[in-house]
Design an enzyme around this catalytic site. Structure first.
Site, PDB file in Angstrom:
ATOM      1  N   ARG A 225      -3.794 -54.574  23.118  1.00 23.68           N
ATOM      2  CA  ARG A 225      -2.765 -53.634  22.702  1.00 23.68           C
ATOM      3  C   ARG A 225      -1.475 -54.055  23.394  1.00 23.68           C
ATOM      4  O   ARG A 225      -1.485 -54.771  24.404  1.00 23.68           O
ATOM      5  CB  ARG A 225      -3.136 -52.209  23.121  1.00 23.68           C
ATOM      6  CG  ARG A 225      -4.232 -51.622  22.258  1.00 23.68           C
ATOM      7  CD  ARG A 225      -4.693 -50.282  22.788  1.00 23.68           C
ATOM      8  NE  ARG A 225      -3.714 -49.221  22.638  1.00 23.68           N
ATOM      9  CZ  ARG A 225      -3.901 -47.975  23.082  1.00 23.68           C
ATOM     10  NH1 ARG A 225      -5.036 -47.648  23.694  1.00 23.68           N
ATOM     11  NH2 ARG A 225      -2.962 -47.051  22.920  1.00 23.68           N
ATOM     12  N   HIS A 226      -0.351 -53.601  22.864  1.00 22.78           N
ATOM     13  CA  HIS A 226       0.941 -53.777  23.538  1.00 22.78           C
ATOM     14  C   HIS A 226       0.860 -53.091  24.909  1.00 22.78           C
ATOM     15  O   HIS A 226      -0.043 -52.271  25.152  1.00 22.78           O
ATOM     16  CB  HIS A 226       2.024 -53.108  22.688  1.00 22.78           C
ATOM     17  CG  HIS A 226       1.638 -51.703  22.316  1.00 22.78           C
ATOM     18  ND1 HIS A 226       1.773 -50.643  23.183  1.00 22.78           N
ATOM     19  CD2 HIS A 226       1.048 -51.195  21.202  1.00 22.78           C
ATOM     20  CE1 HIS A 226       1.308 -49.550  22.630  1.00 22.78           C
ATOM     21  NE2 HIS A 226       0.849 -49.850  21.415  1.00 22.78           N
ATOM     22  N   ASN A 232       3.354 -43.544  24.498  1.00 19.01           N
ATOM     23  CA  ASN A 232       2.058 -43.427  25.180  1.00 19.01           C
ATOM     24  C   ASN A 232       2.199 -42.494  26.378  1.00 19.01           C
ATOM     25  O   ASN A 232       1.336 -41.665  26.644  1.00 19.01           O
ATOM     26  CB  ASN A 232       1.545 -44.787  25.677  1.00 19.01           C
ATOM     27  CG  ASN A 232       1.104 -45.722  24.561  1.00 19.01           C
ATOM     28  OD1 ASN A 232       1.296 -46.920  24.638  1.00 19.01           O
ATOM     29  ND2 ASN A 232       0.511 -45.151  23.522  1.00 19.01           N
ATOM     30  N   ARG A 280       7.246 -52.092  20.368  1.00 23.25           N
ATOM     31  CA  ARG A 280       6.410 -52.233  21.569  1.00 23.25           C
ATOM     32  C   ARG A 280       5.526 -53.484  21.523  1.00 23.25           C
ATOM     33  O   ARG A 280       5.258 -54.107  22.546  1.00 23.25           O
ATOM     34  CB  ARG A 280       5.559 -50.975  21.778  1.00 23.25           C
ATOM     35  CG  ARG A 280       4.691 -50.559  20.567  1.00 23.25           C
ATOM     36  CD  ARG A 280       4.290 -49.099  20.714  1.00 23.25           C
ATOM     37  NE  ARG A 280       3.367 -48.570  19.714  1.00 23.25           N
ATOM     38  CZ  ARG A 280       3.716 -48.056  18.548  1.00 23.25           C
ATOM     39  NH1 ARG A 280       4.990 -48.087  18.156  1.00 23.25           N
ATOM     40  NH2 ARG A 280       2.806 -47.543  17.728  1.00 23.25           N
ATOM     41  N   GLU A 304       0.893 -50.186  13.436  1.00 22.92           N
ATOM     42  CA  GLU A 304      -0.065 -49.114  13.769  1.00 22.92           C
ATOM     43  C   GLU A 304      -0.250 -48.158  12.591  1.00 22.92           C
ATOM     44  O   GLU A 304       0.607 -48.090  11.689  1.00 22.92           O
ATOM     45  CB  GLU A 304       0.431 -48.371  15.028  1.00 22.92           C
ATOM     46  CG  GLU A 304      -0.453 -47.241  15.528  1.00 22.92           C
ATOM     47  CD  GLU A 304      -1.918 -47.640  15.795  1.00 22.92           C
ATOM     48  OE1 GLU A 304      -2.539 -48.271  14.931  1.00 22.92           O
ATOM     49  OE2 GLU A 304      -2.450 -47.278  16.864  1.00 22.92           O
ATOM     50  N   HIS A 370      -2.099 -52.789  17.995  1.00 19.85           N
ATOM     51  CA  HIS A 370      -2.165 -51.353  18.308  1.00 19.85           C
ATOM     52  C   HIS A 370      -3.606 -50.847  18.295  1.00 19.85           C
ATOM     53  O   HIS A 370      -4.490 -51.463  17.715  1.00 19.85           O
ATOM     54  CB  HIS A 370      -1.327 -50.590  17.278  1.00 19.85           C
ATOM     55  CG  HIS A 370       0.047 -51.131  17.143  1.00 19.85           C
ATOM     56  ND1 HIS A 370       1.107 -50.632  17.845  1.00 19.85           N
ATOM     57  CD2 HIS A 370       0.532 -52.182  16.417  1.00 19.85           C
ATOM     58  CE1 HIS A 370       2.203 -51.326  17.548  1.00 19.85           C
ATOM     59  NE2 HIS A 370       1.880 -52.282  16.680  1.00 19.85           N
TER      60      HIS A 370
HETATM   61  O1  F6P Z   1      -1.562 -43.130  20.879  1.00 16.44           O
HETATM   62  C1  F6P Z   1      -1.368 -44.459  20.603  1.00 16.44           C
HETATM   63  C2  F6P Z   1      -1.732 -44.763  19.176  1.00 16.44           C
HETATM   64  O2  F6P Z   1      -1.603 -46.142  18.948  1.00 16.44           O
HETATM   65  C3  F6P Z   1      -0.905 -43.982  18.135  1.00 16.44           C
HETATM   66  O3  F6P Z   1       0.291 -44.607  17.757  1.00 16.44           O
HETATM   67  C4  F6P Z   1      -1.868 -43.843  17.011  1.00 16.44           C
HETATM   68  O4  F6P Z   1      -1.530 -42.821  16.125  1.00 16.44           O
HETATM   69  C5  F6P Z   1      -3.142 -43.591  17.751  1.00 16.44           C
HETATM   70  O5  F6P Z   1      -3.084 -44.376  18.920  1.00 16.44           O
HETATM   71  C6  F6P Z   1      -4.375 -43.930  16.985  1.00 16.44           C
HETATM   72  O6  F6P Z   1      -5.488 -43.443  17.679  1.00 16.44           O
HETATM   73  P1  F6P Z   1      -6.266 -42.148  17.161  1.00 16.44           P
HETATM   74  O7  F6P Z   1      -6.714 -42.550  15.770  1.00 16.44           O
HETATM   75  O8  F6P Z   1      -7.404 -42.016  18.126  1.00 16.44           O
HETATM   76  O9  F6P Z   1      -5.358 -40.983  17.106  1.00 16.44           O
END
Ligand code: F6P
Length: 446
Positions: A225-226, A232, A280, A304, A370
């Protein structure tokens, strides 16, 4: 399942002498279909034979003049086919018959049994031909002498017996010819040459392209990941925030890690480097790229998950503003699509071209992207069940090094402390067939 008509049944049958990579191709296709959301399963003739005739059959058992053994083997092959048909009747989408099927007569029988069982079934034959003795020897070494047929003999005896077994098959081997009127792909010497005959339609064409890109060169795939982003820190989803201070530190340490991992200029220049188009990820990649003096390719495909109307919110805000959506996602995280955004299933189809790129590459691959995207990529290589995808553990500040081999995927996780650069390593070794065996009846391979 996306991009195909669910009522369309597909049977894929392999053809070829032993040790020509048929099982490898079958497993790869099976994994690919399951990952795309199709219900797919492999039926291995050899497993039926071992189950029914035992595991101590030496090469004489494969002598085409040994009528009793021939009958026993033919019965086992029929059972495998019947189970495949039953699987498709019970809601399966793709059945893969992994066997030698080296006579024209056997192929015509299979084709006719399948046609009688289903209206409009698409059957694709995949013949693997290989006359490169090094590849054959390697196949025997990797997959055959360790298999249950040879548990009581040493590896030299096993190799000799296996080569004799191949000679038995050679006596009756008939390569597929056009007048059999089959849809087929012939792949020669691990894809060096490919012949495609009467292969039509969206999915079958994709199979051709998939087969063309297969190889068994072991090369690492690095996923990271970045570094930690501003969002975050705030626990917000979506957006396009840049790295936090800690995230910048990770980028530096990640660059140091890769610099050591690829010590020479030649090694660095070999890397296939992908990142997304988000700030990012670009920022993290640029730090790595500058240190290694290489160029990342920015792919929109790797952006992402699009969280639609929830963009910029924290999970708590989503729960307050859209309680029913929040609940729905909790119950079905895989299929839930953010309003005006995406679901994990959408992501899987979005990143399919990246899987083709990675499969094709014979050089090390580095991907900085991501959480949700990497979950989907990781699941493909580790053959996770699709419902597991949205909860796979892909932490920040960790490099996942995967090295796919013929029947397993080696994994090493490198946790990097962004402040100190301290590294801790977690080794894992997941053998796909061990995993699938524990879940399946012994002679069916999921
Ligand atoms: O929180 C970081 C992230 O990369 C968000 O940008 C993204 O929406 C999420 O994680 C995805 O993870 P989850 O599907 O568990 O919400």
């Amino acid at each position: 399942m996306q991009g195909c008509n669910r009522s369309q049944k597909i049977a894929i049958c392999t053809v070829g002498l032993p040790a020509r990579g048929k099982t490898y191709i079958s497993r790869k296709l099976n994994r690919y279909f399951n990952w795309l959301g199709y219900k797919s399963r492999v039926f291995i003739n050899g497993n039926y034979r071992r189950e029914i005739c035992g595991t101590e059959c030496n090469s004489q058992f494969f002598d085409p003049h040994n009528e009793e053994a021939q009958k026993a083997r033919s019965d086992c092959a029929k059972m495998a086919l019947q189970d495949l048909i039953q699987f498709l009747k019970n809601g399966g989408d793709v059945g893969i018959l992994d066997g030698t099927n080296i006579t024209r007569e056997r192929r015509l029988q299979i084709e006719s049994d399948l046609k009688q069982s289903f209206n409009g079934i698409q059957t694709l034959w995949i013949e693997s031909i290989c006359n490169d003795s090094k590849v054959i020897q390697n196949n025997i070494r990797l997959t055959k002498i360790n298999n249950p047929d040879y548990c009581n003999v040493n590896s030299d005896e096993a190799t000799i017996d296996f080569l004799n077994r191949i000679k038995m098959y050679e006596q009756i081997y008939e390569t597929i010819t056009d007048d059999e009127n089959l849809s087929y792909i012939k792949t020669m010497n691990v894809g060096a040459d490919i012949i495609v005959h009467q292969v039509y339609g969206f999915l079958l064409s994709k199979i051709v392209s998939f087969i063309m890109n297969l190889h068994t060169y072991p090369r690492p795939i690095y996923l990271s990941r970045h570094g930690e982003s501003q969002y975050n820190v705030d626990d917000r989803v979506g957006g396009d925030s840049d790295l936090s201070e800690l995230g910048e530190m990770y980028a530096d340490k990640l660059a140091d890690f890769f610099f050591k991992e690829f010590p020479t200029k030649e090694m660095k220049n070999e890397i296939i480097f992908f990142t997304s188009t988000m700030r990012r990820a670009i920022h993290t990649s640029d730090v790595v790229a500058n240190k290694l003096e290489i160029q990342p390719l920015q792919l929109k495909t790797l952006d992402e998950i699009n969280v639609g109307i929830c963009d910029g919110m924290t999970y708590t805000e989503i729960a307050q503003k859209f309680p029913s959506d929040f609940q729905e996602r909790k119950i079905n995280k895989l299929g839930y699509r953010y309003p005006r955004g995406e679901s994990y299933l959408d992501l899987i189809s979005r990143i399919e071209p990246v899987i083709f790129e990675i499969e094709r590459s014979r050089q090390p691959v580095m991907i900085i992207a991501h959480q949700a995207i990497l979950r989907c990529l990781y699941a493909y290589f580790h053959q996770n069940e699709i419902p597991e995808v949205p909860t796979l553990d892909i932490p920040l500040h960790c490099v996942i090094k995967l090295t796919p081999a013929a029947y397993f995927c080696d994994e090493k996780r490198v946790l990097i402390n962004p402040q100190t650069g301290e590294i801790s390593i977690k080794e894992e070794y997941v053998q796909e067939f061990v995993r699938s065996k524990s879940k399946q009846k012994s002679f069916i391979d999921l």
